[in-house]
Design a protein around this motif. Structure first.
Motif, short mmCIF file in Angstrom:
data_model
loop_
_atom_site.label_atom_id
_atom_site.label_comp_id
_atom_site.label_asym_id
_atom_site.label_seq_id
_atom_site.Cartn_x
_atom_site.Cartn_y
_atom_site.Cartn_z
N LEU A 130 0.95 -1.20 -0.15
CA LEU A 130 -0.02 0.01 -0.03
C LEU A 130 0.99 1.52 0.02
O LEU A 130 0.74 2.31 -0.34
N SER A 131 1.96 1.14 0.74
CA SER A 131 2.89 2.44 0.53
C SER A 131 3.37 2.52 -0.81
O SER A 131 3.94 4.09 -1.07
N ARG A 132 3.50 1.78 -1.69
CA ARG A 132 3.99 2.00 -3.04
C ARG A 132 2.93 2.37 -3.97
O ARG A 132 3.36 2.66 -5.02
N LEU A 133 1.80 2.43 -3.51
CA LEU A 133 0.61 3.08 -4.52
C LEU A 133 0.74 4.69 -4.42
O LEU A 133 0.68 5.03 -3.55
N ARG A 134 0.49 5.06 -5.86
CA ARG A 134 0.31 6.75 -5.69
C ARG A 134 -0.97 7.11 -5.21
O ARG A 134 -1.22 8.22 -4.78
N VAL A 163 2.42 7.45 5.54
CA VAL A 163 1.10 7.76 5.51
C VAL A 163 0.61 7.30 4.10
O VAL A 163 1.21 7.62 3.04
N LEU A 164 -0.54 6.66 4.17
CA LEU A 164 -0.88 6.02 2.89
C LEU A 164 -1.69 7.25 1.94
O LEU A 164 -2.32 7.98 2.83
N LYS A 165 -1.68 7.04 0.80
CA LYS A 165 -2.18 8.33 -0.14
C LYS A 165 -3.61 8.11 -0.20
O LYS A 165 -4.18 7.71 -1.38
N HIS A 166 -4.49 8.13 0.89
CA HIS A 166 -5.91 7.85 0.61
C HIS A 166 -6.63 9.10 0.81
O HIS A 166 -6.08 10.02 1.91
N SER A 167 -7.71 9.34 0.41
CA SER A 167 -8.36 10.54 0.80
C SER A 167 -8.61 10.75 2.27
O SER A 167 -8.94 11.91 2.63
N ALA A 183 -12.74 -2.63 16.85
CA ALA A 183 -12.98 -1.30 16.86
C ALA A 183 -13.44 -1.05 15.33
O ALA A 183 -12.51 -0.69 14.86
N THR A 184 -14.40 -1.07 14.72
CA THR A 184 -14.79 -0.51 13.35
C THR A 184 -13.77 -0.79 12.43
O THR A 184 -13.12 0.19 11.69
N PRO A 185 -13.45 -2.03 11.99
CA PRO A 185 -12.32 -2.28 11.01
C PRO A 185 -12.88 -2.03 9.71
O PRO A 185 -13.97 -2.20 9.40
N ARG A 186 -12.01 -1.49 8.77
CA ARG A 186 -12.43 -1.20 7.38
C ARG A 186 -12.18 -2.48 6.36
O ARG A 186 -12.47 -2.23 5.44
N SER A 187 -11.44 -3.40 6.98
CA SER A 187 -11.37 -4.52 6.20
C SER A 187 -11.77 -5.73 6.90
O SER A 187 -11.74 -5.83 8.04
N SER A 188 -12.18 -6.74 5.96
CA SER A 188 -12.89 -7.84 6.47
C SER A 188 -11.59 -8.77 6.96
O SER A 188 -11.78 -9.73 7.60
N ASN A 189 -10.49 -8.49 6.63
CA ASN A 189 -9.38 -9.29 7.01
C ASN A 189 -8.66 -8.42 8.12
O ASN A 189 -7.94 -7.42 7.72
N PHE A 190 -8.60 -8.84 9.39
CA PHE A 190 -8.01 -7.93 10.33
C PHE A 190 -7.41 -8.89 11.48
O PHE A 190 -7.69 -9.66 11.61
N SER A 237 -7.22 3.38 -2.73
CA SER A 237 -8.69 3.50 -2.60
C SER A 237 -9.31 2.76 -1.47
O SER A 237 -8.53 2.13 -0.77
N SER A 238 -10.42 2.64 -1.42
CA SER A 238 -11.04 2.22 -0.26
C SER A 238 -10.83 0.54 -0.33
O SER A 238 -10.79 -0.25 0.47
N SER A 239 -11.33 0.29 -1.70
CA SER A 239 -11.10 -1.36 -1.98
C SER A 239 -9.54 -1.79 -1.76
O SER A 239 -9.48 -3.20 -1.64
N ASP A 240 -8.79 -0.99 -1.96
CA ASP A 240 -7.11 -1.23 -1.60
C ASP A 240 -7.07 -1.52 -0.08
O ASP A 240 -6.43 -2.47 0.16
N LEU A 241 -7.75 -0.53 0.61
CA LEU A 241 -7.42 -0.61 2.16
C LEU A 241 -8.20 -2.28 2.35
O LEU A 241 -7.82 -2.95 3.37
N GLU A 242 -9.27 -2.63 1.69
CA GLU A 242 -10.10 -3.87 2.27
C GLU A 242 -9.27 -5.02 1.71
O GLU A 242 -9.57 -6.08 2.23
N ARG A 243 -8.61 -4.98 0.62
CA ARG A 243 -7.92 -6.04 0.10
C ARG A 243 -6.64 -6.52 1.18
O ARG A 243 -6.44 -7.79 0.96
N TYR A 244 -6.27 -5.68 1.98
CA TYR A 244 -5.00 -5.98 2.93
C TYR A 244 -5.40 -6.05 4.37
O TYR A 244 -6.29 -5.42 4.90
#
Length: 294
Positions: free
Chosen positions: A177-181, A252-256, A207-214, A184-191
């Motif tokens: 994720l650190s290498r992505l320019r 810091v991840l380049k996420h909005s 507490a409120t995970p944004r990924s199903s894999n945590f 996206s939210s789907s990227d966060l969910e993937r890892y």
């Protein structure tokens, strides 16, 4: 038996002279001698043997010396605690906190509290933020300090905001994720996400995970360390990772929504009378947050 009699007896034993004890106590020799005699009469024993201007403890006088020292110390503690109470200083205080703020800060605050309020017994417990409101409501603790929830989930509990803490979505430098320019939210969910774990009335939860894999861990320091180990990405307080950000080991991840501010503050029961220690501690934390966010 009066505390003043015990004090006079101990002073005479220390000085070995009634006249010298009277001088140190700023009393007349007659007053000191009369107090000693009254003390001996109350106990029904001779505590000191007199020989001219010198005195020394009898066997029973020597035997009770340590007990009298303890009584004098206990009397002093009682007077100090009552004086504290009249001055609005808590005699005991139970504190719960999360680990949003650096451990070094809390070590310094504990040291300062021990010096400023030496007669206050203080217990401090660390727990994840979602557990702290319940601990206050159930009277397990008197006050809690943590990131404040967005809404009041617990009745009869008041929030007092002390400042803001910047939260960041981060990963280690080598994480994909650190290498992505652009993340996206789907990227966060993937890892794998390293989420915060807490216990409620039902079970252990994340507490409120944004990924199903945590992976859920109980403290922000654990989340940070798992990120450093490359186990996943996480959402952590900037105050715990600033050094790693400067070193480049965490990015810091380049996420909005990678960065935002959350309120940090004091949680107390609505019926709690805030004493001098709570007021002082809250003021110190507020000052720290103001300085840290400049």
């Amino acid at each position: 038996m009066k505390i003043s009699q015990i004090e006079i007896f101990l002073q005479i034993c220390q000085c070995g002279s009634i006249a010298e004890a009277a001088r140190k106590l700023n009393k007349s020799r007659t007053t000191v001698s009369a107090a000693l005699s009254a003390f001996e009469d109350d106990l029904g024993v001779q505590l000191l043997e007199r020989s001219g201007n010198k005195v020394q403890p009898t066997d029973i006088g020597e035997a009770i010396n340590n007990d009298c020292e303890r009584l004098l110390m206990i009397a002093g503690d009682i007077q100090n605690k009552c004086s504290q109470h009249l001055g609005g200083v808590e005699s005991t205080l139970r504190i719960a906190r999360d680990d949003t703020l650096p451990e070094l800060l809390w070590r310094q605050l504990v040291q300062q509290m021990s010096e400023r309020f030496p007669n206050t017994s203080i217990s401090i417990y660390v727990a994840p933020p979602p557990e702290l409101e319940q601990m206050v409501q159930q009277n397990i603790v008197d006050v809690a300090y943590s990131l404040l929830p967005g809404d009041h989930r617990v009745s009869r509990v008041n929030h007092h905001e002390l400042g803001q803490v910047r939260m960041m979505s981060v990963a280690c430098k080598a994480h994909p994720l650190s290498r992505l320019r652009k993340v996206s939210s789907s990227d966060l969910e993937r890892y794998t996400e390293i989420a915060l774990a807490y216990v409620d009335d039902e079970s252990l939860k994340a507490a409120t995970p944004r990924s199903s894999n945590f992976i859920a861990l109980p403290f922000y320091e654990h989340l940070r360390d798992a990120v450093l180990d490359g186990a996943g990405w996480s959402y952590v307080p900037a105050l715990l990772i600033n050094d790693h950000l400067r070193e480049g080991t965490i990015t810091v991840l380049k996420h909005s929504k990678a960065m935002n501010w959350q309120p940090y503050g004091e949680i107390v029961d609505s019926k709690t009378q805030r004493g001098a220690v709570i007021s002082w501690l809250s003021d110190q934390l507020e000052t720290y947050l103001l300085e840290a966010n400049r």
